[in-house]
Write an enzyme that holds these catalytic residues in place. Structure first.
Site, PDB file in Angstrom:
ATOM      1  N   ARG A 135       0.793  -1.362  -0.120  1.00  0.00           N
ATOM      2  CA  ARG A 135      -0.106   0.248   0.221  1.00  0.00           C
ATOM      3  C   ARG A 135       1.362   0.871  -0.015  1.00  0.00           C
ATOM      4  O   ARG A 135       1.331   1.467   0.557  1.00  0.00           O
ATOM      5  CB  ARG A 135      -0.584   0.232   1.502  1.00  0.00           C
ATOM      6  CG  ARG A 135      -2.047   0.816   1.187  1.00  0.00           C
ATOM      7  CD  ARG A 135      -1.709   2.701   1.242  1.00  0.00           C
ATOM      8  NE  ARG A 135      -1.554   2.751   2.747  1.00  0.00           N
ATOM      9  CZ  ARG A 135      -0.227   3.551   2.780  1.00  0.00           C
ATOM     10  NH1 ARG A 135      -0.331   4.384   2.356  1.00  0.00           N
ATOM     11  NH2 ARG A 135      -0.233   3.543   4.708  1.00  0.00           N
ATOM     12  N   LYS A 142      12.381   7.912   2.429  1.00  0.00           N
ATOM     13  CA  LYS A 142      12.025   8.789   3.443  1.00  0.00           C
ATOM     14  C   LYS A 142      12.759   8.275   4.231  1.00  0.00           C
ATOM     15  O   LYS A 142      13.237   9.095   5.179  1.00  0.00           O
ATOM     16  CB  LYS A 142      11.147   7.151   3.958  1.00  0.00           C
ATOM     17  CG  LYS A 142       9.580   6.569   4.078  1.00  0.00           C
ATOM     18  CD  LYS A 142       8.839   7.863   5.531  1.00  0.00           C
ATOM     19  CE  LYS A 142       7.342   8.616   4.737  1.00  0.00           C
ATOM     20  NZ  LYS A 142       6.613   8.747   5.679  1.00  0.00           N
ATOM     21  N   ASP A 184       3.913   1.270   4.853  1.00  0.00           N
ATOM     22  CA  ASP A 184       3.276   1.455   3.508  1.00  0.00           C
ATOM     23  C   ASP A 184       2.947  -0.403   3.543  1.00  0.00           C
ATOM     24  O   ASP A 184       3.150  -0.672   2.389  1.00  0.00           O
ATOM     25  CB  ASP A 184       3.993   1.861   2.347  1.00  0.00           C
ATOM     26  CG  ASP A 184       3.929   3.364   2.330  1.00  0.00           C
ATOM     27  OD1 ASP A 184       3.147   3.632   3.312  1.00  0.00           O
ATOM     28  OD2 ASP A 184       3.994   4.362   1.516  1.00  0.00           O
ATOM     29  N   ASP A 190       2.879   4.133   9.774  1.00  0.00           N
ATOM     30  CA  ASP A 190       1.308   4.794   8.717  1.00  0.00           C
ATOM     31  C   ASP A 190       0.897   4.763   9.974  1.00  0.00           C
ATOM     32  O   ASP A 190      -0.458   6.092  10.157  1.00  0.00           O
ATOM     33  CB  ASP A 190       1.436   4.031   7.839  1.00  0.00           C
ATOM     34  CG  ASP A 190       2.060   4.574   6.989  1.00  0.00           C
ATOM     35  OD1 ASP A 190       2.070   5.502   6.250  1.00  0.00           O
ATOM     36  OD2 ASP A 190       3.062   3.346   6.225  1.00  0.00           O
ATOM     37  N   ASN A 235      -2.003  10.822  -0.085  1.00  0.00           N
ATOM     38  CA  ASN A 235      -0.639  11.293  -0.183  1.00  0.00           C
ATOM     39  C   ASN A 235      -1.338  10.519  -1.857  1.00  0.00           C
ATOM     40  O   ASN A 235      -1.610   9.560  -1.218  1.00  0.00           O
ATOM     41  CB  ASN A 235       0.540  11.386   0.081  1.00  0.00           C
ATOM     42  CG  ASN A 235       0.407  11.873   1.093  1.00  0.00           C
ATOM     43  OD1 ASN A 235       0.241  13.192   0.967  1.00  0.00           O
ATOM     44  ND2 ASN A 235       0.907  11.736   2.809  1.00  0.00           N
TER      45      ASN A 235
HETATM   46  O1  LIG Z   1       4.973   9.200   3.001  1.00  0.00           O
HETATM   47  C1  LIG Z   1       4.601   9.732   2.204  1.00  0.00           C
HETATM   48  O2  LIG Z   1       4.246  11.180   2.877  1.00  0.00           O
HETATM   49  C2  LIG Z   1       3.443   9.826   4.185  1.00  0.00           C
HETATM   50  C3  LIG Z   1       2.951   8.553   4.897  1.00  0.00           C
HETATM   51  O3  LIG Z   1       3.449   7.408   5.415  1.00  0.00           O
HETATM   52  C4  LIG Z   1       1.944   7.871   3.465  1.00  0.00           C
HETATM   53  O4  LIG Z   1       1.373   8.593   2.877  1.00  0.00           O
HETATM   54  O5  LIG Z   1       1.509   6.373   3.659  1.00  0.00           O
HETATM   55 MG   LIG Z   2       3.481   5.930   4.513  1.00  0.00          MG
END
Ligand SMILES: O=C([O-])CC(=O)C(=O)O
Ligand SMILES: [Mg+2]
Length: 657
Positions: free
Chosen positions: A242, A260, A332, A355, A504
């Protein structure tokens, strides 16, 4: 624009004994003068080596032995598994013995200093003639990079330029990123990283992560040991199931781990050598990927949950054995797995889920400020959440904690939340099989009535705040936002609605900033997950500019991770996560408060991360999970936050400074 530059001449034939004779050169800038440059270098070398000590307890003698071996073995050592240990000498007096080694210095992104090498280094490292003659200030090199980025027209091309810079000169990449974070964060992170993930298999040129396939599950430890750097301390792991709001992207989701971790370094100063991106390749349900001839992952369906769980157990055990100090950030994973793995491992290993917990904390951090601005007292706050996945439930749980700490019973706190999913309001008697993670917030006070649409829920609840975590663009329609405003207005003059469309990337945001401003006549307190630009609206009294907030977990995970690492925490507790939110809400400066912001400006994300890290460290100590020596804590207690803040700042990576 005039840049500082330095010219010099150092042909190696001029200098027979590099260390005893000085090359001749003329210097145009005070900042780049030879003695100040070499002095700066030696200070930064010492600092840089000592930076490692608290985080990884490097044995200096072992390093020296390794250095000797490396210089004896020449390039041979470089290609072996443990060559990474040699890299720790990049800022010491390690002198490659052959010009081939000199070339290698330029090819190794962690050693390469671009055009910053001093005349002495060019001689001692056999670089003369291998790079252009000019010695440039950092500012000039950063300006060149920005010029190159700005000549590219698409965000993907800009990303690719930055990615190749990272592959060549890590220090320069991070200097450029840190000094231009507002412009570049959207390229290395959301929203561009979403497009990069979608196209990762096609864009691929070189590996940047560990790719661990479920087919190689018996070799996880070997794979981990293949990572070239000796003791990473933070990994971001995804199974790609995801990615942002884009769904199952399979192995292509690795881009999010890479992005990240770039922010762990850019936004919190964790040394790049200490970061490890990982993707667990377990197949994918994404038909487009499965059909794509370039797809790089396993061409298989995802395994049954029980098999995935076994694989994950093996992965966590292997990480713990190979890198005992590693902090694992889950990223994710689709909702069920995200909750399951967090519960399964949180007490056994040092880990957290970004998350659920990172997003939860960042939204709470912003909400604390938003409540103050909204004019709606805490007792009257009522929150509707559109989206009841890992982020929705994670955020709501952090907020329950906020309210119980303000004296509400858990039930009263929980009653402030109405969660809505694709089937409508989440109620216990809705007649469908509710997923486990939704049950906590399922309403029981609906008298058998089911509310199927968001409009109906808003009409029924009359909320003060609306939070979106649906991964669906446009769910916050004009009528929804106007209904939110009407319910807030009904409570009294001057009250402001809180509207957080957090999904996002931007293509999944529940509404845009411009819409939110228009539909609330500018009264909205707004935060989105990906960045929107400010908006200027002409009025009869002149133009009014409205500033959006970016409620992205980038304000939390880097500081939370840094704090957990520096405190040598054995695990990440709920208290540490909660404190990351409350300390974030207190990290705004006077100017930001005056502007009505609820998060620090993104240019100050590193300052915010230091504050978050410091408070997380203190929380780790209170919780009894910090393995730092007691004497250290006693000293900090005597000196207070100033000493601890300095201690943290002394340990963070600030390249080419
Ligand atoms: O990555 C990002 O901008 C924030 C986040 O963890 C997501 O939307 O899964
Ligand atoms: Mg995320």
């Amino acid at each position: 624009m005039a840049f500082n530059s330095t010219t010099y001449s150092t042909a190696s034939s001029d200098i027979s004994t590099p260390r005893s004779s000085s090359p001749s050169y003329s210097v145009n800038s005070a900042r780049s003068s030879s003695s100040s440059v070499s002095k700066r270098m030696s200070i930064s070398s010492r600092r840089s080596l000592s930076q490692f000590n608290p985080m990884s307890s490097v044995d200096i003698r072992a390093i020296e032995a390794q250095m000797k071996m490396a210089s004896l073995d020449g390039l041979r050592g470089y290609s072996q598994n443990h060559y990474g240990e040699v890299q720790q000498y990049r800022n010491t007096d390690y002198v490659p013995k052959s010009s081939a080694c000199g070339y290698q210095v330029l090819r190794e992104p962690l050693w390469n200093k671009g055009l910053s090498f001093t005349p002495e280094e060019r001689v001692s490292k056999n670089l003369t003639g291998l790079i252009p003659h000019a010695m440039e200030s950092v500012e000039t090199q950063v300006a060149r990079c920005m010029k190159m980025i700005n000549t590219r027209t698409t965000n993907i091309d800009k990303y690719l330029y930055l990615s190749s810079l990272k592959d060549q000169n890590i220090d320069l990449f991070y200097r450029v990123l840190i000094d231009n974070v507002r412009e570049l964060m959207p390229l290395v992170y959301t929203p561009t990283i979403g497009d990069v993930c979608l196209q990762y298999s096609t864009l691929y040129t070189r590996p940047e992560a560990l790719y661990i396939s479920i087919k190689q599950r018996k070799s996880i430890k070997t794979i981990l040991r293949n990572w070239p750097y000796p003791s990473p301390e933070i990994c971001v792991v995804t199974d790609g199931s995801r990615i942002l709001g884009l769904g199952d992207l399979g192995v292509n989701g690795v881009g999010i781990s890479i992005g990240k971790l770039a922010l762990y370094t850019g936004a919190a100063g964790i040394h790049p050598e200490k970061t490890l991106p990982i993707v667990l390749d377990c197949g994918t349900a994404n038909e487009d990927n499965l059909k794509d001839p370039f797809y790089l992952g396993l061409r298989a369906r995802r395994p049954a949950p029980a098999v995935m769980e076994e694989f994950m157990d093996e992965f966590m055990e292997a990480v713990h054995e190979v890198f005992p100090n590693m902090l694992v950030q889950f990223e994710d994973f689709e909702t069920e797995k995200a909750f399951n793995f967090l519960e399964r491992y949180r007490n056994q290993y040092k880990c957290f889920n970004d998350d659920i917990q990172g997003t939860g904390a960042v939204v709470l951090g912003g909400y604390i400020g938003a409540v103050n601005l909204s004019g709606v007292p805490i007792e009257e706050q009522r929150l509707v959440f559109m989206g009841a996945g890992s982020a929705g439930v994670g955020v709501a749980k952090q907020m329950v904690e906020y309210y119980t700490r303000r004296g509400l019973s858990e039930q009263a706190a929980k009653d402030k939340f109405w969660l809505v999913d694709t089937k409508g309001l989440v109620t216990l008697d809705r007649g469908d099989k509710l997923a486990e993670h939704k049950k906590y917030f399922a309403r029981t006070d609906n008298n058998g009535h089911q509310f199927r649409s968001l409009e109906e829920v808003i009409e029924y609840v009359r909320p003060s705040a609306l939070v979106g975590l649906t991964a669906t663009f446009g769910v916050f329609t004009e009528s929804v936002v106007r209904a939110l405003k009407a319910s807030v207005d009904a409570g009294g003059v001057g009250r402001r609605p809180i509207l957080f469309p957090l999904s996002n990337p931007l293509t999944k945001a529940e509404c845009t900033f411009e819409q939110a401003i228009q539909w609330t006549e500018g009264t909205v307190i707004f935060a989105s997950g990906s960045p929107f630009s400010p908006i200027s609206i002409k009025t009869t009294e002149g133009a009014v500019t409205y500033y959006p907030n970016q409620g992205n977990n980038v304000y939390v995970f880097p500081g939370l991770g840094l704090g957990a690492i520096l405190a040598k925490a054995s695990k990440v507790t709920d208290e540490m996560v909660y404190i990351s939110a409350s300390s974030l809400s207190e990290s705004l400066n006077a100017e930001e408060i005056h502007k009505g912001l609820i998060y620090p400006r993104i240019e100050r994300v590193r300052d915010a991360s230091v504050i978050v890290a410091r408070e997380v460290m203190k929380a780790a100590r209170r919780e009894g999970v910090s393995e730092l020596p007691e004497s250290q804590w006693v000293e900090w207690e005597e000196w207070g936050d100033v000493a601890l803040t300095k201690w943290i700042k002394d340990r963070i990576y600030d390249p080419l400074k």
